[in-house]
Write a protein that holds these residues in place. Structure first.
Motif, PDB file in Angstrom:
ATOM      1  N   GLY A  17       0.842  -1.202   0.000  1.00  6.23           N
ATOM      2  CA  GLY A  17       0.000   0.000   0.000  1.00  6.23           C
ATOM      3  C   GLY A  17       0.870   1.242   0.000  1.00  6.23           C
ATOM      4  O   GLY A  17       1.999   1.209   0.506  1.00  6.23           O
ATOM      5  N   GLY A  37      -0.749   4.657   0.408  1.00  4.80           N
ATOM      6  CA  GLY A  37      -1.581   5.803   0.790  1.00  4.80           C
ATOM      7  C   GLY A  37      -1.168   6.377   2.136  1.00  4.80           C
ATOM      8  O   GLY A  37      -0.069   6.094   2.635  1.00  4.80           O
ATOM      9  N   VAL A  81      -2.187   5.800   5.174  1.00  8.28           N
ATOM     10  CA  VAL A  81      -1.994   4.854   6.269  1.00  8.28           C
ATOM     11  C   VAL A  81      -0.623   4.169   6.143  1.00  8.28           C
ATOM     12  O   VAL A  81       0.122   4.054   7.119  1.00  8.28           O
ATOM     13  N   THR A  92      -3.543  -1.682   2.389  1.00  7.49           N
ATOM     14  CA  THR A  92      -4.251  -1.322   1.154  1.00  7.49           C
ATOM     15  C   THR A  92      -5.714  -1.013   1.494  1.00  7.49           C
ATOM     16  O   THR A  92      -6.189  -1.284   2.600  1.00  7.49           O
TER      17      THR A  92
END
Ligand SMILES: C[C@@]1(CC(=O)O)C2=NC(=C\c3[nH]c(c(CCC(=O)O)c3CC(=O)O)Cc3[nH]c(c(CC(=O)O)c3CCC(=O)O)/C=C3\N/C(=C\2)[C@@H](CCC(=O)O)[C@]3(C)CC(=O)O)/[C@H]1CCC(=O)O
Ligand SMILES: NC(=O)c1ccc[n+]([C@@H]2O[C@H](COP(=O)([O-])OP(=O)(O)OC[C@H]3O[C@@H](n4cnc5c(N)ncnc54)[C@H](O)[C@@H]3O)[C@@H](O)[C@H]2O)c1
Length: 199
Positions: free
Chosen positions: A18, A20, A22, A77
């Motif tokens: 992932g 993003g 986070v 994700t």
């Protein structure tokens, strides 16, 4: 049940799936603790691509091969199926896994933490109230200010000399207990004296 331990991540492969906000938060934490990160994602926030040599970014959909030989995998994700797949692959490969905000898919959970050099506080609420953990760390931040970065170093150096100097562990413990809350200047002087006497 969660066992509180400290992970030695030096030289180990840590993979984050992932790219993003986070993932960014987790990667910042990992870097703050000197880990090396391999990130895999369909796309990355620009700031992740600019994090320097400690973060290797690979633009790709997740594949099991990405986590081969990993010590720890973090899945962040926005695709629940991918997150579950990562967890299952980790199980099959005996790799520690954290799927953010999904305790049922975690071998390892992140804690609220404070680092003052080598003095590290880590608070977990076993998933019950992460905000409470954050608040407790906030209080510790005030009580243990930045001066502790040097203090913990001095305490470590003095302890090393005490270990050489005093073989009797009861006496040594007493000596160690007597210094832990001394101020930085006093600790510097104690170390200086010990170093001069020793050398
Ligand atoms: C400590 C910290 C570290 C970090 O994330 O790096 C952390 N969560 C933080 C903040 C935070 N998380 C959430 C909120 C929104 C408010 C709220 O819901 O309470 C806030 C507050 C905010 O964002 O300000 C939402 C949330 N978190 C989890 C769930 C799932 C659930 O409860 O079932 C949901 C609901 C998701 C949903 O709504 O669906 C689960 C987990 N979160 C954990 C860690 C692990 C247990 C830690 C412990 O034992 O205390 C665990 C089990 C797994 C993990 O993620 O590792 C970090 C503190 C920041 C710091 O100090 O730096
Ligand atoms: N942003 C928040 O504050 C927040 C808070 C709590 C929970 N969450 C949850 O955490 C998750 C991540 O949040 P976010 O804000 O970082 O989401 P985001 O949408 O910004 O990022 C998700 C990342 O996952 C990547 N991704 C998706 N499918 C992939 C695949 N097959 N292989 C590799 N990478 C893939 C995307 O490219 C993207 O970079 C979401 O499920 C969100 O609901 C977010």
């Amino acid at each position: 049940m969660y066992l509180p331990v400290m992970l030695n991540t030096e030289g180990k492969k840590i993979v984050v799936i992932g790219g993003g906000s986070v993932a960014l938060e987790k990667i910042q934490k990992l870097i703050n603790f000197d880990a090396r990160v391999e990130a895999v994602s369909l796309n990355f926030l620009p700031s992740l691509l600019e994090m320097g040599p400690k973060v290797q970014c690979r633009v790709s959909p997740y594949h099991k091969d990405h986590i081969t030989n990993a010590f720890l995998v973090i899945s962040a994700t926005n695709d629940a199926l991918v997150n579950r797949q990562v967890y299952e692959d980790c199980r099959a490969l005996h790799i520690l896994c954290n799927v953010v905000d999904q305790p049922d898919l975690c071998d390892v959970v992140f804690t609220s933490a404070l680092k003052r050099g080598q003095l590290i506080f880590s608070v977990s609420t076993s998933g019950q109230s992460p905000i409470l953990g954050q608040k407790i760390i906030g209080k510790l931040k005030e009580e243990y200010d930045e001066s502790w970065e040097e203090k913990i170093k001095l305490l470590g150096a003095i302890r090393t000399i005490f270990k050489e100097m005093e073989r009797d562990s009861v006496k040594r413990n007493k000596m160690l207990r007597a210094i832990i809350y001394k101020d930085t200047e006093t600790l510097r002087r104690i170390l200086e004296k010990l170093t001069i006497n020793g050398g």
